[in-house]
Design an enzyme around this catalytic site. Structure first.
Site, PDB file in Angstrom:
ATOM      1  N   MET A 143       0.796  -1.237   0.041  1.00  0.00           N
ATOM      2  CA  MET A 143      -0.003   0.069   0.127  1.00  0.00           C
ATOM      3  C   MET A 143       0.808   1.175  -0.057  1.00  0.00           C
ATOM      4  SD  MET A 143      -3.481  -0.960   1.931  1.00  0.00           S
ATOM      5  CE  MET A 143      -2.817  -0.949   3.596  1.00  0.00           C
ATOM      6  N   GLY A 144       2.229   1.230  -0.592  1.00  0.00           N
ATOM      7  CA  GLY A 144       3.163   2.191  -0.647  1.00  0.00           C
ATOM      8  C   GLY A 144       3.589   2.669   0.935  1.00  0.00           C
ATOM      9  N   LEU A 151       6.595   3.114   1.519  1.00  0.00           N
ATOM     10  CA  LEU A 151       7.751   2.179   1.551  1.00  0.00           C
ATOM     11  C   LEU A 151       8.789   2.286   2.754  1.00  0.00           C
ATOM     12  CD1 LEU A 151       8.576   1.282  -2.129  1.00  0.00           C
ATOM     13  CD2 LEU A 151       6.524   0.458  -0.735  1.00  0.00           C
ATOM     14  N   HIS A 206       9.483  -3.277   3.561  1.00  0.00           N
ATOM     15  CA  HIS A 206       9.048  -3.474   1.888  1.00  0.00           C
ATOM     16  C   HIS A 206      10.091  -3.703   1.251  1.00  0.00           C
ATOM     17  CE1 HIS A 206       5.534  -0.620   3.280  1.00  0.00           C
ATOM     18  NE2 HIS A 206       4.836  -1.796   2.968  1.00  0.00           N
ATOM     19  N   GLN A 237     -10.439  -2.518   2.365  1.00  0.00           N
ATOM     20  CA  GLN A 237      -9.899  -3.069   3.511  1.00  0.00           C
ATOM     21  C   GLN A 237      -9.847  -2.498   4.597  1.00  0.00           C
ATOM     22  OE1 GLN A 237      -6.119  -4.294   1.363  1.00  0.00           O
ATOM     23  NE2 GLN A 237      -4.882  -3.943   3.551  1.00  0.00           N
ATOM     24  N   SER A 285       6.333  -0.254  10.038  1.00  0.00           N
ATOM     25  CA  SER A 285       5.254  -0.166   9.547  1.00  0.00           C
ATOM     26  C   SER A 285       5.081   0.985   8.819  1.00  0.00           C
ATOM     27  CB  SER A 285       4.069  -0.424  10.710  1.00  0.00           C
ATOM     28  OG  SER A 285       2.883   0.067  10.132  1.00  0.00           O
ATOM     29  N   SER A 286       4.125   1.414   7.888  1.00  0.00           N
ATOM     30  CA  SER A 286       3.884   2.655   7.340  1.00  0.00           C
ATOM     31  C   SER A 286       3.128   3.567   8.299  1.00  0.00           C
ATOM     32  CB  SER A 286       3.051   2.583   6.011  1.00  0.00           C
ATOM     33  OG  SER A 286       3.425   1.462   5.170  1.00  0.00           O
ATOM     34  N   ARG A 287       2.502   2.723   9.138  1.00  0.00           N
ATOM     35  CA  ARG A 287       1.871   3.606  10.253  1.00  0.00           C
ATOM     36  C   ARG A 287       2.949   4.092  11.362  1.00  0.00           C
ATOM     37  NH1 ARG A 287      -2.494  -0.331   9.061  1.00  0.00           N
ATOM     38  NH2 ARG A 287      -4.271   0.693   8.547  1.00  0.00           N
TER      39      ARG A 287
HETATM   40  P1  AMP Z   1       1.341  -3.053   3.522  1.00  0.00           P
HETATM   41  O1  AMP Z   1       1.991  -1.823   2.678  1.00  0.00           O
HETATM   42  O2  AMP Z   1       1.491  -2.383   4.905  1.00  0.00           O
HETATM   43  O3  AMP Z   1       0.280  -3.440   2.945  1.00  0.00           O
HETATM   44  O4  AMP Z   1       2.401  -4.262   3.211  1.00  0.00           O
HETATM   45  C1  AMP Z   1       2.729  -4.701   1.987  1.00  0.00           C
HETATM   46  C2  AMP Z   1       3.769  -5.911   2.356  1.00  0.00           C
HETATM   47  O5  AMP Z   1       4.856  -5.664   3.253  1.00  0.00           O
HETATM   48  C3  AMP Z   1       2.733  -6.923   3.109  1.00  0.00           C
HETATM   49  O6  AMP Z   1       3.256  -8.141   2.798  1.00  0.00           O
HETATM   50  C4  AMP Z   1       3.425  -6.826   4.634  1.00  0.00           C
HETATM   51  O7  AMP Z   1       3.336  -7.905   5.363  1.00  0.00           O
HETATM   52  C5  AMP Z   1       4.865  -6.410   4.465  1.00  0.00           C
HETATM   53  N1  AMP Z   1       5.536  -5.792   5.580  1.00  0.00           N
HETATM   54  C6  AMP Z   1       4.716  -4.673   5.926  1.00  0.00           C
HETATM   55  N2  AMP Z   1       5.663  -4.364   6.993  1.00  0.00           N
HETATM   56  C7  AMP Z   1       6.718  -5.155   7.089  1.00  0.00           C
HETATM   57  C8  AMP Z   1       7.919  -5.494   7.859  1.00  0.00           C
HETATM   58  N3  AMP Z   1       8.159  -4.618   9.090  1.00  0.00           N
HETATM   59  N4  AMP Z   1       8.762  -6.486   7.811  1.00  0.00           N
HETATM   60  C9  AMP Z   1       8.387  -7.305   6.650  1.00  0.00           C
HETATM   61  N5  AMP Z   1       7.318  -7.246   5.675  1.00  0.00           N
HETATM   62  C10 AMP Z   1       6.477  -6.310   6.107  1.00  0.00           C
END
Ligand code: AMP
Length: 293
Positions: A28-29, A31, A35, A59, A185-187
């Site tokens: 979801m960007g 990055l 990611h 979602q 986390s992006s958050r």
């Molecule tokens: P998202 O952008 O949050 O939807 O995440 C996209 C992908 O990146 C998903 O497969 C997540 O599980 C993975 N991802 C997000 N955070 C992490 C992290 N800290 N370590 C490994 N993979 C991650």
């Protein structure tokens, strides 16, 4: 690196590269290193790497959460290129959900009724399964890469891929963490400096449970209580702290098989999730190796 906005452009861009192996990383960007670790793994295994950036509205339960989700496309594109990406697919919402869109992919049972599904509702995983199915059909990769941080998502996607016989290998990569252990986390970008410091209690509390597990405690209520105590003392709001079977996601009272200790909390306005695997088999191996040494 090419940036494409429609499924037709994506298919045309990938057509000459089908024979060399296509690796796909859906995101979801916004990055971050997590990611990028997926993109690097995809680049190591495949001749062509595709990244998707799409903040999937279906979602999100709360409109405010969707609106507040960070969007940093320009920076993402630069990071993606350095991590070995060849094609970025960044569609609009109307490209993914054109007028009249009426199809939902829904994974049923305990897999989607527990943990995130219990709090966010099944519609969350309907949104995830539908968009991942659409993306897999659009990209048709040989391998798709997912992070263990969203462990339930991986289990749900694997179930869907098996059930629908989608011809793709699902690869799971470990959770990437900051130096203090907080899962990237992006958050996290939405945390104030004070909240960011406070959030370190999440990995610390998980570590306490992992240590207790390594010392032989197998009772899940004792292990979850340790995590809950750590979080409560720090004043972090808890949505759930649960231990479930790592494959079926069913609740466990005693850990005799690989289990997932998963949690969701709120630090200020920001909802964060994390998990660790508690595996009696690998733990036995550690104990065996220690006793040999
Ligand atoms: P998202 O952008 O949050 O939807 O995440 C996209 C992908 O990146 C998903 O497969 C997540 O599980 C993975 N991802 C997000 N955070 C992490 C992290 N800290 N370590 C490994 N993979 C991650």
């Amino acid at each position: 690196m090419r940036i494409v906005r429609t499924v037709d452009e994506l298919r045309a861009a990938l057509a000459p590269h089908r024979s060399g192996g296509i690796g796909f990383v859906p995101t979801m960007g916004a990055l971050h290193e997590g990611h990028l670790s997926l993109l690097r793994a995809a680049a190591a295994d495949n001749a062509t790497v595709v990244l998707s950036i799409f903040v999937n509205p279906t979602q999100f339960g709360e409109a405010a959460d969707l609106e507040a989700y960070p969007r940093t496309e320009e920076a993402d594109i630069e990071l993606a290129e350095h991590a070995g990406t060849h094609v970025v697919f960044a569609p609009s919402a109307s490209e993914m959900y054109p007028a009249g869109f009426a199809t939902t992919v829904s994974v049923g049972g305990a897999l989607t009724g527990t943990l995130e599904g219990a709090v966010r509702g099944r519609s969350h995983f309907d949104g995830v399964a539908t968009v991942v199915a659409k993306l897999l059909l659009a990209v048709q990769p040989d391998r798709a890469y997912f992070g263990a941080k969203d462990a339930q998502q991986v289990v749900v996607v694997r179930r869907m891929v098996t059930d629908l016989r989608i011809p793709v290998e699902i690869v799971t990569r470990p959770t990437s963490r900051d130096a203090d252990g907080l899962a990237r986390s992006s958050r996290n970008a939405r945390l104030s400096a004070e909240e960011r410091t406070l959030a370190a209690v999440i990995p610390r509390s998980l570590r306490v449970a992992q240590d207790a597990f390594a010392s032989g405690i197998r009772d899940t209520s004792r292990l979850t209580a340790l995590v809950q105590e750590g979080l409560s003392e720090a004043g972090v709001d808890q949505e759930y702290v649960e231990i479930v079977d790592a494959d079926s996601l069913e609740s466990l009272t005693v850990i005799a098989r690989p289990a997932l200790l998963a949690l969701a909390v709120r630090v200020g306005e920001v909802r964060l999730i994390d998990n660790v695997v508690l595996d009696p088999r690998s733990d036995d191996r550690i104990i065996l190796e220690r006793s040999r040494a």
